[in-house]
Design an enzyme around this catalytic site. Structure first.
Site, PDB file in Angstrom:
ATOM      1  N   ARG A   1      45.763  40.961  38.293  1.00 40.17           N
ATOM      2  CA  ARG A   1      45.723  39.314  38.834  1.00 40.17           C
ATOM      3  C   ARG A   1      45.270  39.189  40.131  1.00 40.17           C
ATOM      4  NH1 ARG A   1      46.409  35.553  35.797  1.00 40.17           N
ATOM      5  NH2 ARG A   1      47.969  36.410  34.471  1.00 40.17           N
TER       6      ARG A   1
ATOM      7  N   HIS B   1      35.876  35.161  37.703  1.00 37.70           N
ATOM      8  CA  HIS B   1      37.275  34.367  37.945  1.00 37.70           C
ATOM      9  C   HIS B   1      37.823  34.432  39.159  1.00 37.70           C
ATOM     10  CE1 HIS B   1      41.279  33.134  36.922  1.00 37.70           C
ATOM     11  NE2 HIS B   1      40.918  33.472  35.629  1.00 37.70           N
TER      12      HIS B   1
ATOM     13  N   GLU C   1      35.892  29.332  39.408  1.00 41.52           N
ATOM     14  CA  GLU C   1      35.407  30.197  38.645  1.00 41.52           C
ATOM     15  C   GLU C   1      33.715  30.102  38.267  1.00 41.52           C
ATOM     16  OE1 GLU C   1      38.099  31.137  35.412  1.00 41.52           O
ATOM     17  OE2 GLU C   1      39.780  29.990  36.640  1.00 41.52           O
TER      18      GLU C   1
HETATM   19  C1  BG6 Z   1      41.759  30.399  33.707  1.00 43.25           C
HETATM   20  C2  BG6 Z   1      42.063  29.552  32.513  1.00 43.25           C
HETATM   21  O1  BG6 Z   1      40.521  30.635  33.786  1.00 43.25           O
HETATM   22  O2  BG6 Z   1      42.380  31.452  33.515  1.00 43.25           O
HETATM   23  C3  BG6 Z   1      43.463  29.298  32.444  1.00 43.25           C
HETATM   24  O3  BG6 Z   1      41.304  28.152  32.651  1.00 43.25           O
HETATM   25  C4  BG6 Z   1      44.128  30.784  32.339  1.00 43.25           C
HETATM   26  O4  BG6 Z   1      43.838  28.806  31.083  1.00 43.25           O
HETATM   27  C5  BG6 Z   1      43.941  31.394  33.708  1.00 43.25           C
HETATM   28  O5  BG6 Z   1      45.534  30.628  32.332  1.00 43.25           O
HETATM   29  C6  BG6 Z   1      44.543  32.955  33.626  1.00 43.25           C
HETATM   30  O6  BG6 Z   1      44.157  33.381  32.468  1.00 43.25           O
HETATM   31  P1  BG6 Z   1      44.900  35.167  32.439  1.00 43.25           P
HETATM   32  O7  BG6 Z   1      44.629  35.596  31.082  1.00 43.25           O
HETATM   33  O8  BG6 Z   1      44.373  35.919  33.516  1.00 43.25           O
HETATM   34  O9  BG6 Z   1      46.369  34.870  32.565  1.00 43.25           O
END
Ligand code: BG6
Length: 316
Positions: free
Chosen positions: A73, A167, A275
């Site tokens: 993340r 993202h 994003e």
């Molecule tokens: C965003 C979405 O792009 O990513 C959210 O719009 C989502 O809904 C977020 O919670 C994180 O996603 P992930 O799969 O990395 O937990």
């Protein structure tokens, strides 16, 4: 390929170095007169971007580890070949398949002060209900700005429908004082509403985007340029795009951050995701033999260096 083998094949003195990072996997370190950037081979994920004379632009979870099945993340995960839930199969992971898979370095280049690394995904998309012959290539270029070009190539014999996103987790002083300019007048789908209510219930952005709770929106944008105004860090970050007609703005706030488990204490206050996407209604059809390019260009400037407007949103 190991980091030493990558270094021997693709390293470039003073510009591109491959090494094993303390996060547990090989990374490419890009450096030039314009700054530095770090990209993991896992997910071809940019983990750090520091423009010359500036500070870190990207947020990375304090729990980030490479080499586990879980996507890291932070930085700039590549969501491909679908954004959000899989279009038909709920057993597939969110945001596609390449976030935690290893990418291959195929080329590096240095042109003046611009440094580029080209990655290709080694994933076989046929495993996830996509036809064979679909591939992704990502160029990460450190120049006056950080540019990411995600090219999808359809070498199969069927047309495919693609959604995707770069993202970007942008580091901010405090989410409560940050605003996002450039989306005024744009319709958006509010992903916090139950799916059944989203269709046809589009909302309209008025003025700046502010953060007073969880935000999860897909903005329909003609030619999106979003600017994060950050008075605490005294800077603005501009995300300019190409090949995109949708921008996702996301911050999980307190409860969702706790559920995610890898944001860290109060971590949600330190980032906003802007994003660059093909998401929501912005689904792209790629015909056999055709390709699609999605580009994000990230530029950070201190208030003093960002022109007469400084952090004045009217100037954006
Ligand atoms: C965003 C979405 O792009 O990513 C959210 O719009 C989502 O809904 C977020 O919670 C994180 O996603 P992930 O799969 O990395 O937990």
């Amino acid at each position: 390929m190991t980091a030493p083998a990558l270094q021997a094949a693709h390293g470039s003195a003073g510009a591109i170095a491959f090494h094993d990072s303390e996060l547990g996997g090989p990374v490419a370190h890009l450096s030039s007169a314009h700054g530095t950037a770090l990209v993991a081979l896992q997910g071809a994920q940019v983990l750090s971007y520091v423009p010359r004379g500036g500070t870190e632009v990207l947020w990375l979870s304090p729990m980030a580890r490479l080499g586990t099945a879980k996507a890291v993340r932070g930085g700039i995960p590549v969501c491909w070949p679908w954004f959000g839930p899989h279009p038909t199969d709920p057993r597939q992971p969110a945001h596609g398949l390449v976030r935690s898979s290893c990418w291959r370095v195929v080329e590096t280049a240095v042109h003046g002060h611009a440094v580029r690394v080209r990655f290709v995904s080694t994933l076989e998309t046929a495993t996830a209900g996509f036809p064979a012959g679909l591939s992704a290539q990502l160029d990460v270029t450190l120049g006056e700005e950080l540019a990411l070009d995600l090219v999808t190539i359809n070498d199969g014999d069927e047309a495919i429908e693609l959604t995707q996103a770069l993202h970007t987790y942008l580091k901010v002083g405090d989410i409560g004082s940050v605003t996002v300019a450039g989306l005024h007048g744009r319709p958006y789908v509010d992903q916090l509403e139950p799916p059944g209510q989203r269709r046809g219930a589009r909302k309209l952005q008025t003025g700046l985007v502010v953060f007073e709770g969880e935000v999860d929106r897909i903005y329909a944008t003609g030619d999106p340029i979003a600017t994060v105004l950050d008075p605490l860090l005294g800077r603005r970050i501009v995300v300019d795009t190409d090949g995109s007609a949708s921008t996702v703005v996301w911050n999980p706030w307190i409860e969702k951050a706790a559920r995610l488990g890898d944001v860290g204490p109060d971590g949600y206050r330190a980032f906003v995701c802007i994003e660059t996407a093909n998401a929501g209604a912005d689904v792209r059809t790629i015909q056999p033999g055709a390709a699609h390019r999605l580009t994000a260009m990230i530029h950070a400037a201190t208030a003093a260096a960002s022109g007469a407007g400084g952090l004045n949103p009217e100037a954006s």
